[in-house]
Design a protein around this motif. Structure first.
Motif, PDB file in Angstrom:
ATOM      1  N   PRO A  44       0.844  -1.205   0.000  1.00  0.00           N
ATOM      2  CA  PRO A  44       0.000   0.000   0.000  1.00  0.00           C
ATOM      3  C   PRO A  44       0.871   1.243   0.000  1.00  0.00           C
ATOM      4  CG  PRO A  44      -0.704  -1.576   1.680  1.00  0.00           C
ATOM      5  CD  PRO A  44       0.615  -2.048   1.183  1.00  0.00           C
ATOM      6  N   THR A  45       0.439   2.241  -0.747  1.00  0.00           N
ATOM      7  CA  THR A  45       1.191   3.485  -0.821  1.00  0.00           C
ATOM      8  C   THR A  45       0.232   4.654  -0.909  1.00  0.00           C
ATOM      9  OG1 THR A  45       2.939   4.672  -2.029  1.00  0.00           O
ATOM     10  CG2 THR A  45       1.394   3.372  -3.332  1.00  0.00           C
ATOM     11  N   HIS A  46       0.770   5.873  -0.793  1.00  0.00           N
ATOM     12  CA  HIS A  46      -0.051   7.083  -0.785  1.00  0.00           C
ATOM     13  C   HIS A  46      -0.171   7.726  -2.151  1.00  0.00           C
ATOM     14  CE1 HIS A  46       4.019   8.554  -0.871  1.00  0.00           C
ATOM     15  NE2 HIS A  46       3.609   9.788  -1.036  1.00  0.00           N
ATOM     16  N   GLY A  47       0.614   7.215  -3.133  1.00  0.00           N
ATOM     17  CA  GLY A  47       0.599   7.853  -4.431  1.00  0.00           C
ATOM     18  C   GLY A  47       1.064   6.917  -5.530  1.00  0.00           C
ATOM     19  N   LEU A  48       0.802   7.326  -6.780  1.00  0.00           N
ATOM     20  CA  LEU A  48       1.235   6.597  -7.963  1.00  0.00           C
ATOM     21  C   LEU A  48       1.911   7.564  -8.923  1.00  0.00           C
ATOM     22  CD1 LEU A  48      -1.718   4.241  -9.039  1.00  0.00           C
ATOM     23  CD2 LEU A  48       0.499   3.548  -8.129  1.00  0.00           C
ATOM     24  N   GLU A  49       3.004   7.119  -9.529  1.00  0.00           N
ATOM     25  CA  GLU A  49       3.698   7.891 -10.545  1.00  0.00           C
ATOM     26  C   GLU A  49       3.811   7.022 -11.780  1.00  0.00           C
ATOM     27  OE1 GLU A  49       6.566   8.417 -12.337  1.00  0.00           O
ATOM     28  OE2 GLU A  49       6.851  10.590 -12.307  1.00  0.00           O
ATOM     29  N   MET A  50       3.841   7.646 -12.955  1.00  0.00           N
ATOM     30  CA  MET A  50       3.940   6.856 -14.182  1.00  0.00           C
ATOM     31  C   MET A  50       5.211   6.024 -14.189  1.00  0.00           C
ATOM     32  SD  MET A  50       2.195   6.201 -16.896  1.00  0.00           S
ATOM     33  CE  MET A  50       2.392   5.478 -18.515  1.00  0.00           C
ATOM     34  N   TYR A  51       6.301   6.612 -13.757  1.00  0.00           N
ATOM     35  CA  TYR A  51       7.574   5.899 -13.645  1.00  0.00           C
ATOM     36  C   TYR A  51       8.204   6.263 -12.304  1.00  0.00           C
ATOM     37  CZ  TYR A  51       6.772   5.917 -18.662  1.00  0.00           C
ATOM     38  OH  TYR A  51       6.192   5.789 -19.889  1.00  0.00           O
ATOM     39  N   ARG A 199       0.790   0.580 -18.755  1.00  0.00           N
ATOM     40  CA  ARG A 199       1.124   1.089 -17.423  1.00  0.00           C
ATOM     41  C   ARG A 199       0.248   2.261 -16.999  1.00  0.00           C
ATOM     42  NH1 ARG A 199       5.622  -0.340 -14.945  1.00  0.00           N
ATOM     43  NH2 ARG A 199       5.740   1.695 -13.900  1.00  0.00           N
ATOM     44  N   GLU A 200      -0.319   2.958 -17.954  1.00  0.00           N
ATOM     45  CA  GLU A 200      -1.100   4.147 -17.608  1.00  0.00           C
ATOM     46  C   GLU A 200      -2.476   3.797 -17.056  1.00  0.00           C
ATOM     47  OE1 GLU A 200      -1.970   8.491 -19.592  1.00  0.00           O
ATOM     48  OE2 GLU A 200      -2.449   6.706 -20.756  1.00  0.00           O
ATOM     49  N   LEU A 201      -2.957   2.589 -17.306  1.00  0.00           N
ATOM     50  CA  LEU A 201      -4.328   2.246 -16.933  1.00  0.00           C
ATOM     51  C   LEU A 201      -4.576   2.372 -15.432  1.00  0.00           C
ATOM     52  CD1 LEU A 201      -5.078  -0.810 -19.250  1.00  0.00           C
ATOM     53  CD2 LEU A 201      -5.647   1.604 -19.599  1.00  0.00           C
ATOM     54  N   ALA A 202      -3.569   2.041 -14.625  1.00  0.00           N
ATOM     55  CA  ALA A 202      -3.743   2.167 -13.175  1.00  0.00           C
ATOM     56  C   ALA A 202      -4.002   3.618 -12.789  1.00  0.00           C
ATOM     57  CB  ALA A 202      -2.508   1.641 -12.447  1.00  0.00           C
ATOM     58  N   LEU A 203      -3.318   4.552 -13.446  1.00  0.00           N
ATOM     59  CA  LEU A 203      -3.498   5.967 -13.142  1.00  0.00           C
ATOM     60  C   LEU A 203      -4.824   6.483 -13.694  1.00  0.00           C
ATOM     61  CD1 LEU A 203      -0.197   5.457 -13.521  1.00  0.00           C
ATOM     62  CD2 LEU A 203      -0.165   7.884 -12.962  1.00  0.00           C
ATOM     63  N   ASP A 547       2.308   2.465 -33.419  1.00  0.00           N
ATOM     64  CA  ASP A 547       3.392   1.695 -32.806  1.00  0.00           C
ATOM     65  C   ASP A 547       4.177   2.542 -31.809  1.00  0.00           C
ATOM     66  OD1 ASP A 547       2.632  -0.457 -34.285  1.00  0.00           O
ATOM     67  OD2 ASP A 547       4.402  -0.508 -35.571  1.00  0.00           O
ATOM     68  N   LEU A 548       4.442   3.790 -32.157  1.00  0.00           N
ATOM     69  CA  LEU A 548       5.210   4.663 -31.263  1.00  0.00           C
ATOM     70  C   LEU A 548       4.405   5.031 -30.013  1.00  0.00           C
ATOM     71  CD1 LEU A 548       6.982   6.938 -33.881  1.00  0.00           C
ATOM     72  CD2 LEU A 548       8.038   5.180 -32.447  1.00  0.00           C
ATOM     73  N   ILE A 549       3.093   5.200 -30.169  1.00  0.00           N
ATOM     74  CA  ILE A 549       2.266   5.438 -28.981  1.00  0.00           C
ATOM     75  C   ILE A 549       2.334   4.227 -28.054  1.00  0.00           C
ATOM     76  CG2 ILE A 549      -0.082   5.814 -28.141  1.00  0.00           C
ATOM     77  CD1 ILE A 549      -0.646   7.361 -30.730  1.00  0.00           C
ATOM     78  N   ALA A 550       2.272   3.030 -28.626  1.00  0.00           N
ATOM     79  CA  ALA A 550       2.371   1.812 -27.816  1.00  0.00           C
ATOM     80  C   ALA A 550       3.728   1.728 -27.123  1.00  0.00           C
ATOM     81  CB  ALA A 550       2.149   0.580 -28.694  1.00  0.00           C
ATOM     82  N   ARG A 551       4.803   2.091 -27.842  1.00  0.00           N
ATOM     83  CA  ARG A 551       6.139   2.085 -27.225  1.00  0.00           C
ATOM     84  C   ARG A 551       6.182   3.065 -26.057  1.00  0.00           C
ATOM     85  NH1 ARG A 551      10.345   0.055 -30.668  1.00  0.00           N
ATOM     86  NH2 ARG A 551      11.723   0.501 -28.902  1.00  0.00           N
ATOM     87  N   MET A 552       5.578   4.195 -26.244  1.00  0.00           N
ATOM     88  CA  MET A 552       5.557   5.218 -25.197  1.00  0.00           C
ATOM     89  C   MET A 552       4.794   4.719 -23.972  1.00  0.00           C
ATOM     90  SD  MET A 552       3.857   8.982 -25.608  1.00  0.00           S
ATOM     91  CE  MET A 552       2.223   8.267 -25.754  1.00  0.00           C
ATOM     92  N   LEU A 553       3.644   4.098 -24.202  1.00  0.00           N
ATOM     93  CA  LEU A 553       2.809   3.631 -23.093  1.00  0.00           C
ATOM     94  C   LEU A 553       3.426   2.472 -22.336  1.00  0.00           C
ATOM     95  CD1 LEU A 553      -0.739   3.764 -24.733  1.00  0.00           C
ATOM     96  CD2 LEU A 553       0.165   5.288 -22.982  1.00  0.00           C
ATOM     97  N   ASN A 554       4.199   1.655 -23.025  1.00  0.00           N
ATOM     98  CA  ASN A 554       4.736   0.454 -22.399  1.00  0.00           C
ATOM     99  C   ASN A 554       6.185   0.602 -21.969  1.00  0.00           C
ATOM    100  OD1 ASN A 554       2.576  -1.699 -22.541  1.00  0.00           O
ATOM    101  ND2 ASN A 554       2.554  -0.934 -24.624  1.00  0.00           N
ATOM    102  N   ALA A 555       6.705   1.798 -22.065  1.00  0.00           N
ATOM    103  CA  ALA A 555       8.064   2.032 -21.581  1.00  0.00           C
ATOM    104  C   ALA A 555       8.120   1.776 -20.083  1.00  0.00           C
ATOM    105  CB  ALA A 555       8.488   3.466 -21.893  1.00  0.00           C
ATOM    106  N   THR A 556       9.199   1.196 -19.646  1.00  0.00           N
ATOM    107  CA  THR A 556       9.344   0.872 -18.218  1.00  0.00           C
ATOM    108  C   THR A 556      10.138   1.931 -17.461  1.00  0.00           C
ATOM    109  OG1 THR A 556      11.285  -0.471 -18.742  1.00  0.00           O
ATOM    110  CG2 THR A 556       9.158  -1.602 -18.625  1.00  0.00           C
ATOM    111  N   ASP A 557      10.676   2.916 -18.177  1.00  0.00           N
ATOM    112  CA  ASP A 557      11.380   4.008 -17.499  1.00  0.00           C
ATOM    113  C   ASP A 557      11.169   5.281 -18.292  1.00  0.00           C
ATOM    114  OD1 ASP A 557      13.486   4.198 -19.607  1.00  0.00           O
ATOM    115  OD2 ASP A 557      14.179   2.313 -18.752  1.00  0.00           O
TER     116      ASP A 557
END
Length: 621
Positions: A44-51, A199-203, A547-557
């Motif tokens: 559990p945490t108090h916040g979420l960040e994209m990376y 990764r953005e879906l949680a936010l 494809d580039l939007i997908a790369r952007m969304l699935n970047a891990t850093d």
């Protein structure tokens, strides 16, 4: 309580399914072993960040861009052009004041505009997710309440998601299609599991507005109007309305979250009021007359030349210039690539060449306004000048045979002389049109079959500046033997024509953020290009963009996300989809001296609800 979702939901479900192939193989179905392994790592945490992790610690006392000791009281009154006929901003039907979407309901978490994309708990007390963001779980606060004093429950949360996703405005459907399962996992716990890797879906889940289920038990959620005012969990409630004229919200003295650190220094006004004017040009006059006490100006020449009225000279009205660090986005005139006239990039480049920006800028703003250089310019996300290098080049090289000229080599919008007749620009435009199969014949631009090149420019009534710019531009096009049709239509007809993409050229504005996400598909994606009512106004239909939007969304850093966004910026800019206009890298706010804003500005500057939520009223002592 479990809600399993296996059925499609119209075009948005189809859109999400078509995008599944863009993500890593196997992520459409969640494996139990992965889920159990990730669950062990979740805390559990108090916040979420994209990376990475949020900047503020769990025990923060206030957001860094507010005045935590701001006094409560006073009022802010601003003006809007147009009208409204609904108080339900969560559905497709009707025209509700756009501000109500942000002021009438809270999400499970709230956004901090001091960071690119970070959320902190609001209706929830804690949030949990796994390393890959395949699921997210929220624990609701016991003290969270709606404006009628009733508690915010898991049932309200789940009802809100399903209702918005199936009956609400189209903006909510895409996320709902990507939620595989939502379930109550405890007295105050609700969990969402996703069916794609994103990764953005949680936010995005954390920001969905939460509505009161029982309020709608005897009402039709899909119907607009002003007779039903949705119960809110937010600091303000609608207390006075005159349809099409004004809507007034009052601060709820019993607002449940007033002592939360996230809300400290926010929601300071007793009253927030939006006045409406059928003629948008009357808004500034109403401000000068004292009917409004705050006004945002978008024309720098008007800002310099027309804000010398007595109240400014007396010091009763203050002129504040607010810088920001967010992308310029794209403001300009979009070309409809669905039409054969604009299918060829050389024609689109010719239209850009013929647009004498420097001459128009001098006429409109006395050359005081800079021009947009790319979709993400004015930010770290913007493409760099010259050839693509490093990680950006690595991402683009697999597509090199499909890229338009300028993507790899570097692309910039043309410079013009500033003279009324820019012969160099006209020669370049003529050469491009000839390469695309168009030549001037008997004074008209025609193809080999003798068909004239023409198109329709569609504008909305009341857009005086756009009309002035287009009047000048059409005179330039006449030098190329091109005479477009100009149609100025009312708001309703304009909306209908945009929804059916019935235009050749039209004004467009994309406000892009420092955390681009799934909305990029809605703006620039292939599915959206053919979806009536979508925001993909130019009809961008390029698999490289997807494809580039997908790369952007699935970047891990952040580094990988940054490279993908810069690559996307190159492809969009060199696509020549719009004729760019001004870059608003500052905002201009005139306001009475009693209205104040915090000294520390957010990264986003004058952004959505910044005035209404963080400004405050304080009279001179």
């Amino acid at each position: 309580m479990v809600n399993n979702k296996n059925t499609g939901r119209g075009v948005f479900y189809i859109m999400s399914q078509q995008y599944i192939h863009l993500f890593k193989k196997g992520t459409a179905v969640l494996m139990l072993s992965t889920a159990f392994a990730c669950a062990a790592m979740a805390e559990p945490t108090h916040g979420l960040e994209m990376y990475g992790a949020p900047e503020l610690p769990a025990d923060f006392t206030a957001l860094p861009y507010v005045n935590p000791d701001a006094p409560k009281g006073g009022r802010i009154v601003t003006g809007e052009g147009g009208t409204f006929d609904s108080l339900n901003p969560f559905i497709q039907k009707g025209n509700a004041p756009w501000q109500l979407r942000f002021m009438m309901a809270e999400g499970l978490m709230g956004r901090a505009f001091s960071e690119p994309f970070t959320l902190y708990c609001l209706l929830c007390e804690t949030v949990e997710t796994d390393e890959n963001r395949t699921w997210v779980e929220f624990t609701l606060r016991d003290e969270a309440r709606f404006s009628d004093g009733s508690p915010v429950t898991v049932e309200d949360v789940m009802w809100s998601f399903e209702t918005l996703g199936t009956k609400g405005h189209g903006r909510y459907a895409a996320l709902w299609a990507q939620i595989e399962r939502m379930e109550q996992t405890g007295p105050n716990k609700v969990k969402f599991t996703f069916n794609v890797e994103n990764r953005e879906l949680a936010l995005l889940t954390a920001m969905r507005p939460i509505l009161k289920k029982s309020y709608w038990d005897d009402k039709d959620f899909t119907q607009s109007g002003i007779e039903n005012i949705p119960v809110t969990s937010a600091p303000y409630v609608v207390t006075d309305v005159n349809p099409g004229m004004y809507v007034e919200l009052s601060r709820n003295p019993d607002y449940w979250g007033k002592d939360l650190p996230f809300m400290r220094g926010q929601a300071n006004f007793d009253t927030v009021r939006f006045e409406y004017f059928a003629d948008p040009s009357l808004v500034i006059e109403a401000f000068k007359a004292g009917e409004l006490n705050a006004h945002r100006e978008i024309n720098v020449q008007i800002w310099d030349d027309h804000y010398d009225f007595p109240a400014v000279e007396r010091g009763d009205v203050i002129k504040s210039v607010i810088p920001h660090q967010r992308p310029t986005g794209m403001t300009g005139f979009a070309m409809n690539t669905r039409l054969p006239q604009f299918a060829d990039w050389r024609v689109r480049q010719a239209m850009i060449e013929a647009f004498n920006f420097d001459y128009i800028n001098e006429a409109q703003t006395e050359s005081q306004q800079s021009r947009i250089t790319s979709y993400f310019s004015n930010s770290p996300l913007g493409m760099r000048p010259g050839p693509a290098e490093g990680r950006v080049l690595e991402m683009l090289e697999p597509y090199k045979d499909d890229l338009l000229p300028g993507v790899l080599e570097g692309y910039s919008f043309p410079k013009t002389s500033g003279r009324e007749m820019d012969r160099g620009a006209m020669r370049r435009a003529l050469k491009l049109m000839e390469e695309a199969g168009w030549t001037i014949q008997d004074g008209q631009m025609k193809n080999a079959d003798g068909q004239p090149f023409t198109f329709e420019i569609v504008l909305s009534v009341g857009e005086d500046e756009n009309q002035s710019i287009i009047d000048t531009y059409t005179q330039m096009l006449l030098q190329l033997g091109i005479q477009p049709k100009i149609s100025i239509v009312d708001k309703a007809q304009y909306t209908q024509r945009m929804e059916t993409f019935d235009f050749g050229m039209t004004p467009v504005r994309y406000g892009l953020s420092l955390s681009p996400g799934n909305e990029q598909y809605a703006y620039f994606g292939q599915v959206a290009a053919q979806t009536p009512g979508s925001r993909n106004i130019p009809g961008i239909n390029d698999p490289v963009v997807d494809d580039l939007i997908a790369r952007m969304l699935n970047a891990t850093d952040r580094e990988d996300s940054l490279a993908a966004t810069r690559a996307l910026d190159r492809v969009l800019s060199a696509g020549r989809y719009a004729i760019p206009l001004y870059a608003w890298n500052e905002s201009y706010n005139a306001h009475v001296k009693e209205l104040h804003y915090p000294e520390s500005l957010p990264l986003y500057g004058d952004w959505i609800m910044w005035r209404e939520m963080t400004w405050y009223w304080e009279e001179e002592k």
